[in-house]
Enzyme design. Structure first.
Site, PDB file in Angstrom:
ATOM      1  N   GLY A 128      -1.741  -9.661   5.192  1.00  0.00           N
ATOM      2  CA  GLY A 128      -2.807  -8.925   4.513  1.00  0.00           C
ATOM      3  C   GLY A 128      -2.659  -7.417   4.612  1.00  0.00           C
ATOM      4  O   GLY A 128      -3.584  -6.675   4.282  1.00  0.00           O
TER       5      GLY A 128
ATOM      6  N   SER B 161       4.545  -6.921   1.180  1.00  0.00           N
ATOM      7  CA  SER B 161       5.301  -7.229  -0.037  1.00  0.00           C
ATOM      8  C   SER B 161       5.299  -6.044  -0.998  1.00  0.00           C
ATOM      9  O   SER B 161       6.352  -5.657  -1.529  1.00  0.00           O
ATOM     10  CB  SER B 161       4.738  -8.478  -0.716  1.00  0.00           C
TER      11      SER B 161
ATOM     12  N   ASP C 263      -2.485  -2.435  -3.832  1.00  0.00           N
ATOM     13  CA  ASP C 263      -1.487  -2.298  -2.774  1.00  0.00           C
ATOM     14  C   ASP C 263      -0.416  -1.276  -3.139  1.00  0.00           C
ATOM     15  O   ASP C 263      -0.057  -0.401  -2.344  1.00  0.00           O
ATOM     16  CB  ASP C 263      -0.823  -3.647  -2.488  1.00  0.00           C
TER      17      ASP C 263
HETATM   18  P1  NG1 Z   1      -2.509  -8.899  -0.090  1.00  0.00           P
HETATM   19  O1  NG1 Z   1      -3.365  -8.731   1.070  1.00  0.00           O
HETATM   20  O2  NG1 Z   1      -1.352  -7.954  -0.060  1.00  0.00           O
HETATM   21  O3  NG1 Z   1      -2.121 -10.288  -0.317  1.00  0.00           O
HETATM   22  C1  NG1 Z   1      -3.791  -9.163  -2.453  1.00  0.00           C
HETATM   23  C2  NG1 Z   1      -3.435  -8.459  -3.753  1.00  0.00           C
HETATM   24  C3  NG1 Z   1      -4.315  -7.230  -3.997  1.00  0.00           C
HETATM   25  C4  NG1 Z   1      -5.791  -7.575  -3.851  1.00  0.00           C
HETATM   26  C5  NG1 Z   1      -6.027  -8.287  -2.501  1.00  0.00           C
HETATM   27  C6  NG1 Z   1      -7.461  -8.754  -2.321  1.00  0.00           C
HETATM   28  C7  NG1 Z   1      -1.069  -8.527  -4.417  1.00  0.00           C
HETATM   29  C8  NG1 Z   1       0.256  -7.857  -4.350  1.00  0.00           C
HETATM   30  N1  NG1 Z   1      -2.054  -7.969  -3.719  1.00  0.00           N
HETATM   31  O4  NG1 Z   1      -3.399  -8.379  -1.364  1.00  0.00           O
HETATM   32  O5  NG1 Z   1      -4.059  -6.735  -5.284  1.00  0.00           O
HETATM   33  O6  NG1 Z   1      -6.268  -8.360  -4.908  1.00  0.00           O
HETATM   34  O7  NG1 Z   1      -5.191  -9.435  -2.385  1.00  0.00           O
HETATM   35  O8  NG1 Z   1      -8.337  -7.672  -2.399  1.00  0.00           O
HETATM   36  O9  NG1 Z   1      -1.214  -9.524  -5.095  1.00  0.00           O
END
Ligand code: NG1
Length: 431
Positions: free
Chosen positions: A131, A135, A188
């Site tokens: 989180g 990536s 991100d």
């Molecule tokens: P992470 O925590 O990197 O999986 C994902 C999405 C963000 C956002 C968050 C929830 C990707 C690369 N990132 O983040 O855009 O939606 O979840 O707030 O898909």
């Protein structure tokens, strides 16, 4: 050498070990934590992330052909290679090389001339699937390396000096990263490229833009791992994509109802995502509470939960901006607690381990705590006054040990965004 380059030494040593020559360039891209505004970036609503010092570092050198070769010090990840040609196909779901391909493919598609390949070696101190956006940091760092080696012939405009260029690149890379199969938003990539030391970012979308919001210097954010992996391939990816579909369908139904009542929403010129694009306009015109009341009479249970989370989270982001301005730690903590409850109850985005982690943080003196990122595992963040940071940090590290989680626990500092440069011009003496 500035602190953001702290891990480049590992990447340079790894590069020489893998390719037998020194690298010519180096890039770094930070991860992020999201203070508040979870699962609403893909709705185009304001979010409040901050870039953190933990990063991905890439040592690189141009290749003689269009071949891209990538190796990493991250355990268990095998080297990958492919051609920076017109047809870059993804590997199997969960393959880390897909993120390298996503970056290169996005940039290759924009070029009119053949691309030069490159050799890359990647080091990182960001926990994977936690989180903290490891990536997207990888995608951003690889993109900068690729742009750097291809800058003479096809990218005369290459310059990251202007925030607008960084924002536009973040937007393109966010769309490009969907190549891995997750219908993600752009928070991100935006945080990694636009981070400002000492500040959170009030980030808006379509088009992506970010305003630096001073983070009170006496506040700290402690990050710790729940022990559950938040791997975004397989089931977690399906769950994430389902959330975006629910959000989109809910917006369509609520907009249709408003239209029936005679208030016709104007077409949004940034509309590329159907229903998702209507959120900013929906919440601008009517109070979130009234829209949620309306939604209760028309949406299915699952869509209503999604809509309620989006509406209430949107209000919490607004309130958090005031709390930051007023340096009101109690209010900020309460908002984080409420955000966690909403993610847990309405989006089923938490896990028992994440719930225990945030409970522990609060008992140890945090003003508030919540999961950060997509959820379904990974890290939680705890907001506290600097005088409480030792208690909170030691409590959360003890939790990590207890559940045998990766040892992540650290107090984050809001940091600068991604950088790229020649190795030759860099002063590589220790920080
Ligand atoms: P992470 O925590 O990197 O999986 C994902 C999405 C963000 C956002 C968050 C929830 C990707 C690369 N990132 O983040 O855009 O939606 O979840 O707030 O898909």
């Amino acid at each position: 050498m500035k602190e953001e380059w702290a891990g480049i030494g590992d990447a340079i040593v790894g590069f020489m070990g893998s390719y037998g020559v020194p690298p010519t360039g180096m890039a770094c891209a930070p991860g992020r934590l999201n203070l508040i505004g979870e699962h609403i970036d893909y709705c185009g609503l304001t979010v409040l992330p901050m870039a953190i010092r933990r990063s991905v570092w890439v040592a690189f050198a141009p290749g003689d052909s269009s071949r891209v070769r990538a190796s990493t010090s991250v355990q268990g990840l095998e080297p990958c290679q492919f051609d920076a040609g017109p047809a870059i196909e993804p590997g199997p779901p969960g393959d880390w090389g897909n993120y390298v391909k996503a970056a290169v493919r996005t940039l290759v598609e924009e070029r009119r001339e053949p691309s030069r390949g490159l050799d890359l070696y990647i080091a990182s101190d960001l926990p994977v699937a936690a989180g903290l956006s490891s990536s997207s940091a990888l995608v951003v760092a690889v993109a900068l390396a690729f742009m750097w080696v291809n800058r003479d012939s096809s990218a005369p405009r290459f310059s990251l000096d202007l925030p607008g260029r960084r924002a536009a690149l973040a937007e393109r890379l966010a769309i490009g990263e969907r190549f891995v199969g997750t219908a993600g938003g752009a928070m991100d990539q935006g945080a990694s490229l636009l981070g400002v030391a000492g500040h959170a970012l009030a980030m808006d979308f379509r088009p992506l833009r970010a305003q630096a919001v001073r983070f009170p210097p006496d506040w700290r954010v402690v990050v710790a791992h729940s022990g559950d992996s938040a791997e975004k391939s397989g089931a977690a990816q399906e769950a994430y994509n389902r959330l975006t579909k629910n959000a989109s369908a809910a917006a369509d139904s609520v907009s249709a109802k408003l239209r029936d009542r005679g208030s016709v929403p104007r077409q949004n010129r940034w509309s590329t995502d159907g229903g998702l694009a209507s959120y900013p306009r929906l919440f601008k015109g009517t109070s979130a509470r009234r829209l949620i009341d309306l939604a209760e009479s028309i949406l299915s249970e699952e869509q209503l939960r999604s809509f309620r989370h989006i509406g209430t989270e949107h209000c919490r982001v607004r309130a958090m901006l005031c709390a930051l301005g007023d340096e009101d730690l109690t209010a900020a903590g309460d908002l984080m607690n409420a955000s966690h409850a909403s993610l847990r109850d309405d989006l089923a985005g938490s896990t028992p381990a994440l719930d225990s982690l945030v409970d522990r943080a609060r008992s140890a003196g945090a003003a508030g705590a919540r999961l950060t990122g997509a959820g379904m595992g990974g890290c939680a963040i705890a907001l506290c006054h600097r005088t409480r940071v030792d208690d909170v940090l030691s409590t959360l590290r003890a939790f990590e040990d207890e559940v045998d989680a990766p040892r992540v626990g650290f107090a984050a500092r809001p940091s600068w965004g991604a950088r790229v440069r020649d190795v030759e011009s860099a002063d590589l003496s220790p920080v």
